[in-house]
Design a protein around this motif. Structure first.
Motif, PDB file in Angstrom:
ATOM      1  N   GLY A   1       0.836  -0.847   0.307  1.00  0.00           N
ATOM      2  CA  GLY A   1      -0.421   0.363  -0.176  1.00  0.00           C
ATOM      3  C   GLY A   1       0.780   1.197   0.290  1.00  0.00           C
ATOM      4  N   ASP A   2       0.023   2.089   0.072  1.00  0.00           N
ATOM      5  CA  ASP A   2       1.017   3.420   0.395  1.00  0.00           C
ATOM      6  C   ASP A   2       1.187   3.817   1.158  1.00  0.00           C
ATOM      7  OD1 ASP A   2       1.318   6.534  -0.951  1.00  0.00           O
ATOM      8  OD2 ASP A   2      -0.077   6.776   0.803  1.00  0.00           O
ATOM      9  N   LYS A   3       2.662   4.967   1.545  1.00  0.00           N
ATOM     10  CA  LYS A   3       3.498   4.528   2.383  1.00  0.00           C
ATOM     11  C   LYS A   3       2.819   5.470   3.643  1.00  0.00           C
ATOM     12  CE  LYS A   3       8.231   5.929   3.990  1.00  0.00           C
ATOM     13  NZ  LYS A   3       9.528   7.189   3.096  1.00  0.00           N
ATOM     14  N   ALA A   4       2.370   6.719   3.093  1.00  0.00           N
ATOM     15  CA  ALA A   4       2.002   7.471   4.028  1.00  0.00           C
ATOM     16  C   ALA A   4       0.794   6.850   4.636  1.00  0.00           C
ATOM     17  CB  ALA A   4       1.105   8.948   3.005  1.00  0.00           C
TER      18      ALA A   4
ATOM     19  N   ASP B   1       4.399   7.118  -5.584  1.00  0.00           N
ATOM     20  CA  ASP B   1       5.098   5.864  -5.683  1.00  0.00           C
ATOM     21  C   ASP B   1       5.916   5.088  -5.345  1.00  0.00           C
ATOM     22  OD1 ASP B   1       4.421   6.326  -8.969  1.00  0.00           O
ATOM     23  OD2 ASP B   1       6.317   8.006  -9.059  1.00  0.00           O
ATOM     24  N   ALA B   2       5.300   5.993  -3.849  1.00  0.00           N
ATOM     25  CA  ALA B   2       6.045   5.591  -1.938  1.00  0.00           C
ATOM     26  C   ALA B   2       5.226   4.759  -1.598  1.00  0.00           C
ATOM     27  CB  ALA B   2       6.853   7.214  -1.440  1.00  0.00           C
TER      28      ALA B   2
ATOM     29  N   TYR C   1       0.476   3.711  -5.985  1.00  0.00           N
ATOM     30  CA  TYR C   1      -0.867   3.340  -5.894  1.00  0.00           C
ATOM     31  C   TYR C   1      -1.642   4.581  -5.836  1.00  0.00           C
ATOM     32  CZ  TYR C   1      -3.934   3.338  -1.482  1.00  0.00           C
ATOM     33  OH  TYR C   1      -5.383   3.323  -0.908  1.00  0.00           O
ATOM     34  N   SER C   2      -2.691   4.543  -5.990  1.00  0.00           N
ATOM     35  CA  SER C   2      -3.709   5.368  -6.704  1.00  0.00           C
ATOM     36  C   SER C   2      -4.846   4.639  -5.944  1.00  0.00           C
ATOM     37  CB  SER C   2      -3.303   6.297  -7.644  1.00  0.00           C
ATOM     38  OG  SER C   2      -3.928   4.441  -8.452  1.00  0.00           O
TER      39      SER C   2
ATOM     40  N   CYS D   1      -3.812  -0.735  -2.477  1.00  0.00           N
ATOM     41  CA  CYS D   1      -4.062  -1.818  -1.200  1.00  0.00           C
ATOM     42  C   CYS D   1      -4.671  -3.163  -1.913  1.00  0.00           C
ATOM     43  CB  CYS D   1      -3.925  -1.695   0.189  1.00  0.00           C
ATOM     44  SG  CYS D   1      -5.248  -1.325   1.438  1.00  0.00           S
ATOM     45  N   ASN D   2      -6.083  -2.523  -1.503  1.00  0.00           N
ATOM     46  CA  ASN D   2      -6.757  -4.162  -1.628  1.00  0.00           C
ATOM     47  C   ASN D   2      -7.075  -4.422  -3.192  1.00  0.00           C
ATOM     48  OD1 ASN D   2      -7.989  -3.168   1.068  1.00  0.00           O
ATOM     49  ND2 ASN D   2      -8.751  -2.153   0.274  1.00  0.00           N
TER      50      ASN D   2
END
Length: 223
Positions: free
Chosen positions: A100-103, A127-128, A188-189, A194-195
């Protein structure tokens, strides 16, 4: 008089913007549910015997739980117990893995941690990205599904997961003593959540799941 007219115009534009945002959010939710309801590999059925894996959800993220050693796949060097805050948890025989997205990952351990700015930043895309890896026993409770895979299906699943980690092994402290984050590949977008990643992994393995799975329910409902 002019001040009242300006305020009226401002409120009119605010109302239009709110209506547009509600329309976009509703359209996104509807598209996600439709995409999650259209099956890929519709004819797939689980074998009578095979490799048991698990799909779990905490209400935000869906993760895949795999045995550390099965069907010729050994995860112990890929995610060693030495990377944990407490290496003793490396003795557990399963890994729970998510992407998933880092933040979003680092700032939303639970629903109580979700903030609008985090949601908006994740929806814009980044992209993180991170892999979240937990050393765990086989799940026995919570929102968990169990399924059996053929050895070749499990190996395809493992290959997809392994390909998602960044070549350079950058590590980040996890939420607890038994988990860790690693730098990952991928963008990620709002489309590739993540799912959606979990659904992609299952689909690449050849398992029946929705064609686009942006929400937890669009994955979990299939099992």
């Amino acid at each position: 008089m002019i001040r009242h007219q300006v305020l009226a115009i401002a409120w009119r534009w605010i109302g239009r913007a709110a209506a547009l945002l509600a329309l976009l959010a509703g359209g996104y939710a509807a598209a996600g549910l439709v995409g999650g309801a259209i099956p890929a590999h519709a004819g797939w059925r689980p074998p009578a015997r095979g490799i048991r894996v698990y799909i779990e959800s905490n209400g935000i993220h869906v993760g895949l739980v795999v045995p550390k050693v099965a069907a010729g796949v050994d995860w112990r060097d890929w995610a060693p117990g030495a990377d944990l805050a407490d290496p003793r948890y490396g003795g557990y025989d399963h890994l729970a893995i998510g992407w998933g997205d880092k933040a979003f990952y680092l700032e939303t351990a639970t629903w109580a941690d979700v903030r609008p700015r985090t949601l908006l930043a994740a929806a814009r895309g980044s992209d993180a990205t991170l892999m979240h890896v937990e050393h765990v026993p086989a799940p026995r409770g919570g929102d968990v599904r169990s399924l059996l895979l053929r050895p070749e299906e499990y190996r395809r699943l493992a290959s997809y997961i392994r390909a998602s980690i960044a070549p350079r092994r950058t590590r980040y402290r996890g939420y607890d003593a038994n988990d860790v984050f690693y730098a990952a590949r991928g963008h990620y977008s709002a489309v590739q959540t993540c799912n959606a990643w979990a659904g992609d992994a299952l689909r690449q393995a050849g398992i029946r799941v929705g064609r686009w799975t942006p929400f937890p329910v669009t994955v979990m409902a299939w099992f």
